[in-house]
Design an enzyme around this catalytic site. Structure first.
Site, PDB file in Angstrom:
ATOM      1  N   ASP A  20      55.708  30.264  13.293  1.00 47.15           N
ATOM      2  CA  ASP A  20      56.635  29.067  13.167  1.00 47.15           C
ATOM      3  C   ASP A  20      57.256  28.453  14.788  1.00 47.15           C
ATOM      4  OD1 ASP A  20      57.695  31.409  13.941  1.00 47.15           O
ATOM      5  OD2 ASP A  20      59.457  30.986  12.732  1.00 47.15           O
ATOM      6  N   HIS A  32      61.158  32.586  16.891  1.00 47.88           N
ATOM      7  CA  HIS A  32      62.620  33.269  16.504  1.00 47.88           C
ATOM      8  C   HIS A  32      62.871  34.540  17.316  1.00 47.88           C
ATOM      9  CE1 HIS A  32      62.453  30.421  13.284  1.00 47.88           C
ATOM     10  NE2 HIS A  32      63.834  29.728  14.025  1.00 47.88           N
ATOM     11  N   HIS A  44      64.075  39.545  11.201  1.00 48.78           N
ATOM     12  CA  HIS A  44      66.150  39.305  11.224  1.00 48.78           C
ATOM     13  C   HIS A  44      66.409  41.081  11.204  1.00 48.78           C
ATOM     14  CE1 HIS A  44      65.124  35.073  13.444  1.00 48.78           C
ATOM     15  NE2 HIS A  44      64.371  35.330  12.373  1.00 48.78           N
ATOM     16  N   ASP A  95      56.612  35.181  16.888  1.00 50.91           N
ATOM     17  CA  ASP A  95      57.721  34.878  16.304  1.00 50.91           C
ATOM     18  C   ASP A  95      58.192  33.320  17.346  1.00 50.91           C
ATOM     19  OD1 ASP A  95      58.230  34.763  13.025  1.00 50.91           O
ATOM     20  OD2 ASP A  95      59.936  33.917  14.654  1.00 50.91           O
TER      21      ASP A  95
HETATM   22 ZN   LIG Z   1      60.550  32.209  13.098  1.00 52.76          ZN
END
Ligand SMILES: [Zn+2]
Length: 309
Positions: A245, A166, A127, A164
């Protein structure tokens, strides 16, 4: 040929505050599992170096690095965003996390004593933007590794797969205009970080997955969208932003993957690397917060990295 396991005790000293899901317990759980199943002893253990300012500057703005360095945390925590805390030892941990990728690339590309590597590091990175920490991430570790492969080793085509749960918004932003880098990314959507994601021709490919999706949606995206494009791109090296995740046991998301899914996609990437990239493949830990499923998933991922060598 061997698979390297790259980490550093400094990564355990990054404090995020009580009850924070991104904790040192994650790295302990991974190591404990690998020891328990006796995989630990089959890996080549390397200490992560510290990323240098020059290496960080390839993907971050000087003003951002200066701002972090100008405000060292003497005690307690300082919040870079509502989710991202740093303590007294966090910047050193972050330099190790980014430096692990540099160490991995140097060993895989130059020393050739291993052909794959898994970086068990924290804080995670995908991120982190050019000039902004975000979502537990300080430096964009995988971007530092990719930039090192391009700039220090002269590679011309490098692929990243980010599974991931996200969206790796930072990585995508950093390489948005770099034709040498192809990015394929699966993520739950709509979901954090809620940045608009932009596909870029055949070079930045996204597969947003709705809440409740599982193995079949994930593999359909990888096998019908990503792998054919990766075959065309013919990467000289393959990187993985390996967040776990999206596992069905992980409360962070509503996607339902299992260890077998991580093994399958990893095997496919190993085959791709074998075909085009002299088997060069570097993976780094991103998310994954349910300790037991995280540990089992990393085990499955590393076993798959070790195949076909
Ligand atoms: Zn994540």
């Amino acid at each position: 040929m061997l698979t390297a396991f790259i980490s550093h005790p400094d990564c355990l000293r990054h404090e995020t505050g009580p009850g924070h899901p991104e904790s040192a317990a994650r790295l302990h759980a991974i190591e404990d599992r690998l020891i328990e199943v006796q995989l630990y002893y089959l890996l080549r253990h390397l200490d992560a170096g510290e990323a240098t300012r020059e290496q960080l500057l390839r993907v971050h703005d000087a003003v951002y690095l200066d701002e972090l360095d100008a405000h060292p945390v003497a005690g307690g925590l300082r919040y870079l965003d509502p989710d991202t805390a740093i303590g007294p030892h966090s910047l050193r941990a972050a330099r190790r996390a980014a430096g692990a990728l540099v160490t991995a690339v140097d060993h895989v590309v130059m020393q050739e004593d291993v052909n794959s590597a898994f970086c068990a590091v924290r804080p995670p990175g995908h991120h982190a933007r050019r000039r902004q920490a975000m979502g537990f991430c300080i430096y964009n570790n995988i971007a530092v590794g990719v930039a090192h492969a391009l700039e220090a080793h002269g590679l011309e085509r490098v692929a990243i797969l980010d599974f991931d749960v996200h969206h790796g918004n930072g990585t995508e932003e950093i390489f948005a205009d770099d034709p040498r880098v192809m990015i394929c990314s699966t993520f739950q959507h709509p979901f954090y970080p809620d940045f608009p994601f932009e596909e870029n021709g055949s070079r930045i490919l996204c597969a947003p997955l709705p809440a409740g999706a599982g193995s079949s949606e994930f593999h359909t995206a990888v096998e019908t969208k990503f792998l054919p494009a990766l075959e065309q791109f013919r990467p000289q090296m393959v990187f993985i932003s390996a967040g776990f995740d999206a596992h069905r046991d992980d409360v962070m998301s509503a996607i339902n993957l299992t260890e077998a899914d991580y093994a399958r996609v990893t095997r496919q990437l190993v085959e791709l690397a074998h075909k085009y990239a002299h088997s060069r493949i570097v993976s780094t830990l991103e998310g994954g917060y349910e300790l037991r499923s995280l540990a089992r998933s990393v085990e499955a991922h590393i076993r798959a990295l070790m195949e076909l060598h």
